[in-house]
Design a protein around this motif. Sequence first.
Motif, mmCIF file in Angstrom:
data_model
loop_
_atom_site.group_PDB
_atom_site.id
_atom_site.type_symbol
_atom_site.label_atom_id
_atom_site.label_comp_id
_atom_site.label_asym_id
_atom_site.label_seq_id
_atom_site.Cartn_x
_atom_site.Cartn_y
_atom_site.Cartn_z
ATOM 1 N N MET A 64 0.836 -1.203 0.000
ATOM 2 C CA MET A 64 0.000 0.000 0.000
ATOM 3 C C MET A 64 0.871 1.253 0.000
ATOM 4 N N VAL A 65 0.563 2.196 -0.883
ATOM 5 C CA VAL A 65 1.245 3.480 -0.889
ATOM 6 C C VAL A 65 0.824 4.265 0.348
ATOM 7 N N LEU A 66 1.796 4.826 1.062
ATOM 8 C CA LEU A 66 1.510 5.584 2.278
ATOM 9 C C LEU A 66 1.188 7.040 1.952
ATOM 10 N N GLY A 67 0.793 7.803 2.974
ATOM 11 C CA GLY A 67 0.611 9.239 2.841
ATOM 12 C C GLY A 67 -0.806 9.693 2.561
ATOM 13 N N HIS A 68 -1.233 10.785 3.241
ATOM 14 C CA HIS A 68 -2.548 11.368 2.926
ATOM 15 C C HIS A 68 -2.615 12.870 3.226
ATOM 16 N N GLU A 69 -1.529 13.461 3.734
ATOM 17 C CA GLU A 69 -1.521 14.907 4.005
ATOM 18 C C GLU A 69 -0.748 15.598 2.887
ATOM 19 N N SER A 70 -1.419 15.964 1.804
ATOM 20 C CA SER A 70 -0.678 16.395 0.623
ATOM 21 C C SER A 70 -1.230 17.647 -0.036
ATOM 22 N N ALA A 71 -0.337 18.253 -0.803
ATOM 23 C CA ALA A 71 -0.701 19.362 -1.685
ATOM 24 C C ALA A 71 0.119 19.213 -2.961
ATOM 25 N N THR A 83 -13.825 24.161 -12.217
ATOM 26 C CA THR A 83 -13.261 25.078 -11.217
ATOM 27 C C THR A 83 -11.736 25.061 -11.161
ATOM 28 N N LEU A 84 -11.107 24.125 -11.870
ATOM 29 C CA LEU A 84 -9.653 24.007 -11.822
ATOM 30 C C LEU A 84 -9.082 23.932 -13.229
ATOM 31 N N LYS A 85 -7.819 24.315 -13.337
ATOM 32 C CA LYS A 85 -7.116 24.214 -14.615
ATOM 33 C C LYS A 85 -5.700 23.700 -14.368
ATOM 34 N N VAL A 86 -5.045 23.229 -15.401
ATOM 35 C CA VAL A 86 -3.671 22.764 -15.284
ATOM 36 C C VAL A 86 -2.799 23.898 -14.746
ATOM 37 N N GLY A 87 -1.979 23.570 -13.742
ATOM 38 C CA GLY A 87 -1.113 24.564 -13.130
ATOM 39 C C GLY A 87 -1.627 25.110 -11.808
ATOM 40 N N ASP A 88 -2.899 24.869 -11.484
ATOM 41 C CA ASP A 88 -3.439 25.337 -10.204
ATOM 42 C C ASP A 88 -2.795 24.587 -9.040
ATOM 43 N N ARG A 89 -2.523 25.307 -7.983
ATOM 44 C CA ARG A 89 -1.958 24.731 -6.754
ATOM 45 C C ARG A 89 -3.099 24.396 -5.814
ATOM 46 N N VAL A 90 -3.133 23.147 -5.315
ATOM 47 C CA VAL A 90 -4.291 22.711 -4.529
ATOM 48 C C VAL A 90 -3.879 21.925 -3.281
ATOM 49 N N ALA A 91 -4.708 22.070 -2.238
ATOM 50 C CA ALA A 91 -4.669 21.155 -1.102
ATOM 51 C C ALA A 91 -5.576 19.983 -1.446
ATOM 52 N N MET A 92 -5.161 18.786 -1.063
ATOM 53 C CA MET A 92 -5.849 17.567 -1.481
ATOM 54 C C MET A 92 -6.587 16.926 -0.304
ATOM 55 N N GLU A 135 -12.587 16.862 -8.624
ATOM 56 C CA GLU A 135 -12.238 18.282 -8.518
ATOM 57 C C GLU A 135 -12.748 18.912 -7.225
ATOM 58 N N ASP A 136 -13.893 18.435 -6.710
ATOM 59 C CA ASP A 136 -14.457 19.057 -5.505
ATOM 60 C C ASP A 136 -13.779 18.571 -4.222
ATOM 61 N N PHE A 137 -12.788 17.702 -4.343
ATOM 62 C CA PHE A 137 -11.966 17.336 -3.191
ATOM 63 C C PHE A 137 -10.584 17.990 -3.292
ATOM 64 N N CYS A 138 -10.477 18.975 -4.176
ATOM 65 C CA CYS A 138 -9.253 19.768 -4.315
ATOM 66 C C CYS A 138 -9.576 21.223 -4.004
ATOM 67 N N TYR A 139 -8.733 21.871 -3.221
ATOM 68 C CA TYR A 139 -8.993 23.230 -2.766
ATOM 69 C C TYR A 139 -7.876 24.142 -3.230
ATOM 70 N N LYS A 140 -8.238 25.045 -4.127
ATOM 71 C CA LYS A 140 -7.254 25.936 -4.719
ATOM 72 C C LYS A 140 -6.635 26.827 -3.647
ATOM 73 N N LEU A 141 -5.306 26.907 -3.663
ATOM 74 C CA LEU A 141 -4.583 27.699 -2.668
ATOM 75 C C LEU A 141 -4.367 29.120 -3.173
ATOM 76 N N PRO A 142 -4.646 30.128 -2.345
ATOM 77 C CA PRO A 142 -4.305 31.496 -2.699
ATOM 78 C C PRO A 142 -2.798 31.621 -2.927
ATOM 79 N N GLU A 143 -2.395 32.596 -3.707
ATOM 80 C CA GLU A 143 -0.991 32.745 -4.077
ATOM 81 C C GLU A 143 -0.071 32.874 -2.874
ATOM 82 N N HIS A 144 -0.555 33.493 -1.788
ATOM 83 C CA HIS A 144 0.319 33.727 -0.630
ATOM 84 C C HIS A 144 0.419 32.518 0.312
ATOM 85 N N ILE A 145 -0.259 31.413 -0.023
ATOM 86 C CA ILE A 145 -0.128 30.179 0.759
ATOM 87 C C ILE A 145 0.766 29.215 -0.015
#
Length: 354
Positions: A64-71, A83-92, A135-145
């Motif tokens: 099993m691949v480990l890990g679940h706290e990712s961006a 709501t998302l496009k290629v290149g967007d930075r997201v919390a997962m 897509e609705d389980f991805c949260y776009k990060l503001p530029e300053h985060i």
Amino acid sequence: MATAQNLSFVLEGIHKVKFEDRPVPELKNPHDVIINVKYTGICGSDVHYWEHGSIGSFVVKDPMVLGHESAGIVSQVGSAVKTLKVGDRVAMEPGISCRRCDPCKAGKYNLCEDMRFAATPPYDGTLAKYYALPEDFCYKLPEHISLQEGALMEPLSVAVHIVRQAGVSPGQTVVVFGAGPVGLLCCAVATAFGASKVIAVDIQQQRLDFAKSYATTSTFMPSNVAAVENAERMKEENGLGAGADVAIDASGAEPSVHTGIHVLRNGGTYVQGGMGRSEILFPIMAACSKELTIKGSFRYGSGDYKLAVGLVSSGKVDVKRLITGTVKFEQAEQAFIEVKAGKGIKTLIGGIDV
């Protein structure tokens, strides 16, 4: 490793891990996106699977691949993604609910009867180059985060859910047991929600020192005495009068549970966020005679991730201070060893191309 398409950090058994090139995820649903994972935090559950091979009834039977706290950064989008496009930075958000069972339809999707949660057997986690999510389980990060901060949205969402379960409101007094990452974040969220007093409890002075400088009004180290005595001393030292409004346990330790029940005022609220032994002794007489509200808290639900991003974006919660350090992907096993040894607060593993 350099030629791998989707290098992944795989748990094969107790203390047995390897790097393996897994197939690159495909867009099987038009609403899905593929994310190039950039940073992943190590959670206690990851370490527990590595150390013991199981958590309760969840047993690692296959690699099993480990890990679940990712961006990460969106690398592909499905045809229906709006709501998302290629290149967007997201919390997962790493748990995909079925959306059809009664808990899901009631808005409690964290209690889904068919949850597919990353790095919970039999589902693979996010310590890979690529990972697929709706897509609705991805949260776009503001530029300053930063993406590093984005990886901490997962434990922050756990804390947000706990504090929301407690119904913390302005002016209340809150006691948080356990000054690990989730406990510290519970303190920060309670403060952001307007609590007038936030008291962190732990048995390690180093953790209490950090908590005092981070997001609490005071700290408390219990003595080796009965829980009632520790509760009384805590009330006296912190001017809690008849008791605290809210007690949150983020430790899972039985003595903390007992002290939490005893430190509450009549009609107070107790929330269990930490997981310990499956069964413990419980001060049921105090819970009944005080007419306490007692709740569990499990992962995160509707609105928790969105609020977590908002709290960091507005500066009300600082997750950056919890990041002890970052290691390269190839050093993932060493990071697990250091976390198990109790070093630091939150260690991040960089993505394969970071």
